[in-house]
Design a protein around this motif. Structure first.
Motif, short mmCIF file in Angstrom:
data_model
loop_
_atom_site.label_atom_id
_atom_site.label_comp_id
_atom_site.label_asym_id
_atom_site.label_seq_id
_atom_site.Cartn_x
_atom_site.Cartn_y
_atom_site.Cartn_z
N TRP A 171 -0.18 2.55 -21.33
CA TRP A 171 -1.43 1.85 -21.67
C TRP A 171 -2.62 2.58 -21.07
O TRP A 171 -3.71 2.60 -21.66
CB TRP A 171 -1.42 0.39 -21.16
N LYS A 178 8.96 -8.30 -5.98
CA LYS A 178 9.08 -7.23 -4.98
C LYS A 178 8.49 -7.69 -3.65
O LYS A 178 9.03 -7.41 -2.58
CB LYS A 178 8.38 -5.96 -5.48
N CYS A 196 -5.10 -1.59 -10.39
CA CYS A 196 -4.87 -1.87 -8.97
C CYS A 196 -3.39 -1.72 -8.64
O CYS A 196 -2.53 -1.77 -9.53
CB CYS A 196 -5.37 -3.26 -8.58
N TYR A 201 1.28 -0.41 4.66
CA TYR A 201 0.17 0.30 4.02
C TYR A 201 0.15 0.16 2.50
O TYR A 201 -0.91 0.21 1.89
CB TYR A 201 0.20 1.78 4.44
N GLY A 209 -1.60 -7.82 -8.59
CA GLY A 209 -1.98 -8.69 -9.70
C GLY A 209 -2.32 -10.10 -9.24
O GLY A 209 -3.26 -10.73 -9.73
N THR A 216 8.79 -1.22 -14.07
CA THR A 216 9.54 -0.22 -14.85
C THR A 216 8.62 0.85 -15.44
O THR A 216 9.01 1.57 -16.35
CB THR A 216 10.33 -0.93 -15.99
N LYS A 273 6.33 -10.15 -16.91
CA LYS A 273 7.53 -10.13 -17.75
C LYS A 273 8.71 -10.85 -17.11
O LYS A 273 9.65 -11.22 -17.80
CB LYS A 273 7.90 -8.71 -18.10
N GLY A 274 8.66 -11.04 -15.80
CA GLY A 274 9.79 -11.69 -15.13
C GLY A 274 9.70 -13.20 -15.18
O GLY A 274 8.71 -13.76 -15.65
N GLY A 332 0.78 -8.28 -14.76
CA GLY A 332 1.66 -8.05 -13.60
C GLY A 332 1.32 -8.96 -12.45
O GLY A 332 0.16 -9.06 -12.05
N ILE A 335 10.89 -9.58 -1.52
CA ILE A 335 11.97 -8.86 -0.81
C ILE A 335 11.39 -7.80 0.14
O ILE A 335 12.13 -7.07 0.79
CB ILE A 335 12.98 -8.17 -1.78
N SER A 336 10.06 -7.74 0.19
CA SER A 336 9.43 -6.67 0.99
C SER A 336 9.67 -6.89 2.48
O SER A 336 9.94 -8.01 2.92
CB SER A 336 7.93 -6.60 0.69
N PHE A 389 11.21 3.44 -2.03
CA PHE A 389 10.39 2.27 -1.70
C PHE A 389 9.08 2.31 -2.48
O PHE A 389 8.53 1.28 -2.83
CB PHE A 389 10.11 2.21 -0.20
N VAL A 390 8.61 3.52 -2.75
CA VAL A 390 7.29 3.66 -3.37
C VAL A 390 7.31 4.78 -4.42
O VAL A 390 8.02 5.76 -4.27
CB VAL A 390 6.22 3.99 -2.28
C1 LIG Z 1 12.49 -3.09 -0.94
C2 LIG Z 1 11.02 -2.84 -0.76
C3 LIG Z 1 10.38 -3.30 0.40
C4 LIG Z 1 9.02 -3.05 0.58
N1 LIG Z 1 8.42 -3.52 1.72
C5 LIG Z 1 7.10 -3.30 1.91
C6 LIG Z 1 6.43 -3.85 3.03
O1 LIG Z 1 7.00 -4.61 3.82
N2 LIG Z 1 5.12 -3.55 3.21
C7 LIG Z 1 4.43 -2.75 2.32
O2 LIG Z 1 3.24 -2.50 2.53
N3 LIG Z 1 5.02 -2.27 1.21
C8 LIG Z 1 6.33 -2.54 0.98
N4 LIG Z 1 6.92 -2.07 -0.16
C9 LIG Z 1 6.08 -1.48 -1.23
C10 LIG Z 1 5.30 -2.62 -1.93
O3 LIG Z 1 6.16 -3.72 -2.12
C11 LIG Z 1 4.73 -2.17 -3.28
O4 LIG Z 1 3.91 -1.05 -3.06
C12 LIG Z 1 3.92 -3.30 -3.94
O5 LIG Z 1 4.74 -4.38 -4.27
C13 LIG Z 1 3.21 -2.81 -5.19
O6 LIG Z 1 2.51 -3.90 -5.70
P1 LIG Z 1 2.05 -3.95 -7.22
O7 LIG Z 1 1.35 -5.26 -7.40
O8 LIG Z 1 1.29 -2.73 -7.58
O9 LIG Z 1 3.38 -3.88 -8.09
P2 LIG Z 1 4.75 -4.72 -8.07
O10 LIG Z 1 4.92 -5.46 -6.82
O11 LIG Z 1 5.78 -3.75 -8.48
O12 LIG Z 1 4.54 -5.79 -9.22
C14 LIG Z 1 4.43 -5.42 -10.58
C15 LIG Z 1 4.59 -6.65 -11.44
O13 LIG Z 1 4.29 -6.30 -12.79
C16 LIG Z 1 5.23 -6.91 -13.66
N5 LIG Z 1 5.35 -6.11 -14.88
C17 LIG Z 1 5.82 -4.84 -15.01
N6 LIG Z 1 5.79 -4.45 -16.29
C18 LIG Z 1 5.29 -5.50 -17.00
C19 LIG Z 1 5.02 -5.72 -18.39
N7 LIG Z 1 5.28 -4.80 -19.33
N8 LIG Z 1 4.51 -6.90 -18.76
C20 LIG Z 1 4.25 -7.90 -17.84
N9 LIG Z 1 4.49 -7.74 -16.54
C21 LIG Z 1 4.99 -6.54 -16.11
C22 LIG Z 1 6.51 -6.95 -12.86
O14 LIG Z 1 7.40 -7.94 -13.34
C23 LIG Z 1 6.01 -7.23 -11.44
O15 LIG Z 1 5.95 -8.62 -11.19
C24 LIG Z 1 8.28 -2.31 -0.39
C25 LIG Z 1 8.92 -1.85 -1.54
C26 LIG Z 1 10.27 -2.11 -1.75
C27 LIG Z 1 10.93 -1.61 -2.99
#
Ligand SMILES: Cc1cc2nc3c(=O)[nH]c(=O)nc-3n(C[C@H](O)[C@H](O)[C@H](O)COP(=O)(O)OP(=O)(O)OC[C@H]3O[C@@H](n4cnc5c(N)ncnc54)[C@H](O)[C@@H]3O)c2cc1C
Length: 424
Positions: free
Chosen positions: A180, A40, A386, A399, A14, A174, A33-34, A9, A43-44, A359-360
């Protein structure tokens, strides 16, 4: 090729983990996977990325109501000020806005993503996009390999699961990682939408009377079945075609979700205090005095500016006051009723938009089974977690990305170090 560490990810957690592992000199592979990393993240914050928050650590923890305490050690190793310094080193200056929120001076989330990608390149991290991971193989209580959907097998000493939660799935998250984690023996706490708009079946919502109306700096509360306040958040909010949204509503949403579950309620009462700096009696005295001293003018003219005009008209009508009625004609009981509603309009909400629109994601991999200083699994050697897949959720305001970056940094550094230790 064998890797020391495979990061699954490429969201903020990641990307940070891959950098952390790479900085330990580990051979790192990042799989996503993308077709793009950090979708995300890009677009945050409305496309500006609210990277972190400048409040003191104690307050950061208070603003992460979903297991913020778990982050205490992590934040003392790599905190919000370290995030700011980290991005500065990558050439991304952050600026502070209201409520301590930190944004890149570019006002472009993509610049944050690009800076992280440049750092990955410098560290020679291998990146494979368009590569959905299917599963992780474990052997003898340890990590064995990672298998992609196309059947490719990658051997590795350590794996960082950073695939996020289940919200806004078009960005890639998703919920694939929960299976896992379960396979490794982890508990997944119940998932729920949080920081999510609330729905209401009140007639004026259905009739879209207030749709698009924003109320600034109101105190919005959630009540329990006995009418006691469960939570109050003082921020902006907006009426929508289905209910309410905006920062105050998003912050209240988890309390609504939890109340509905705890007390098996189909509706929860919320209250809007639209003049939170005044108590009801002085407000009444003030309104009453100005109606009397402007006895020939209309109520809507006299009371203009107390709250936005549309909201004022709505409340005037609800308190049986004709907006065009002259100040002198308005009975005292109606003015009392108006002030009561200015201080506390009660309305019912009946749920939230679905998890996909939140959002979360609330809930996830139980933090009880993860080492708080390293993000290592307590169940499987070489496995790390993480970001949003963990049972951690914060308010909007930077946060959640803070939590993702902090846990990502620790997971990556420790996965890289432990795997290198095995080789050296
Ligand atoms: C519209 C929006 C705006 C936001 N704005 C903010 C903000 O300004 N400030 C803030 O603190 N939080 C914000 N958030 C929340 C924040 O973006 C998320 O909490 C954060 O992105 C989570 O990070 P992550 O790395 O855990 O997961 P993600 O950002 O969800 O990334 C997960 C990654 O894993 C990949 N993945 C998933 N499944 C697989 C698989 N099977 N194989 C390979 N890859 C895979 C995906 O393609 C993706 O790239 C926002 C959320 C949204 C929806």
């Amino acid at each position: 090729m064998n890797y020391d560490c495979i990061v699954l990810g490429g969201g903020p957690s990641g990307l940070m983990a891959a950098i952390g592992a790479g900085e330990q000199g580990a051979r790192v592979l990042l799989l996503d996977k993308g077709d793009k990393l950090g979708r995300k993240l890009a677009i945050s914050g409305g496309g500006r990325c609210n990277v972190t928050n400048r409040r003191p650590i104690e307050e950061i923890i208070e603003h992460i109501p979903g297991n913020g305490r778990f982050l205490y050690s992590a934040l003392s190793i790599f905190g919000n000020e370290d995030i700011i310094a980290f991005f500065q080193k990558l050439g991304i200056e952050l600026k502070e806005e209201d409520h301590g929120r930190m944004f890149p001076v570019t006002d472009k989330a993509q610049s944050v993503v690009d800076a992280l990608l440049t750092r990955l390149k410098e560290l020679h991290v291998d990146i494979k996009t368009n590569c959905p991971v299917k599963t992780i193989n474990y052997k003898d209580g340890k990590i064995d390999s990672v298998v992609s959907s196309s059947g490719e097998v990658f051997e590795t000493a350590s794996v960082v699961i950073a695939v996020g939660g289940k919200s806004v799935p078009h960005t890639g998250s998703t919920g694939d990682g929960y299976a896992w984690a379960k396979k490794a023996g982890h508990t997944i706490t119940e998932l729920f939408p949080t920081e999510v708009p609330l729905t209401s079946a009140e007639a004026y919502i259905k009739e879209k009377t207030l749709q698009g109306l924003a109320l600034r700096d109101v105190a919005l509360s959630v009540l329990n079945p006995k009418g006691k306040t469960l939570a109050t958040h003082r921020m902006d909010m907006i009426f929508t075609h289905f209910g309410i949204s905006g920062p105050a509503a998003l912050r209240c949403s988890q309390f609504v979700v939890k109340a509905m579950k705890k007390w098996h309620m189909s509706e929860v009462v919320m209250v809007i205090d639209s003049v939170p700096d005044k108590k009801e009696e002085p407000l009444f005295q003030e309104v009453w005095a100005s109606l009397k001293s402007n006895s020939k003018k209309s109520a809507k003219t006299i009371l203009k500016g107390i709250v936005p005009e549309r909201y004022l008209h709505f409340l005037l009508e609800k308190s049986d006051i004709e907006p065009s009625a002259q100040g002198a004609q308005i009975p005292q009981e109606s003015v009392r009723e108006l002030c009561k509603m200015l201080k506390g309009l009660r309305f019912k909400v009946n749920g939230t938009l679905p998890l996909e629109k939140a959002f979360v994601t609330g809930g996830g991999v139980s933090v009880k089974e993860v080492e708080p200083k390293t993000m290592a699994s307590k169940k499987m050697e070489g496995l790390y977690f993480c970001g949003e897949i963990l049972d951690i959720h914060g308010y909007t305001g930077g946060y959640n990305i803070t939590s993702a970056l902090v846990t990502g940094r620790l997971a990556g550094i420790n996965a890289g170090m432990s795997a290198r230790g095995q080789h050296d």
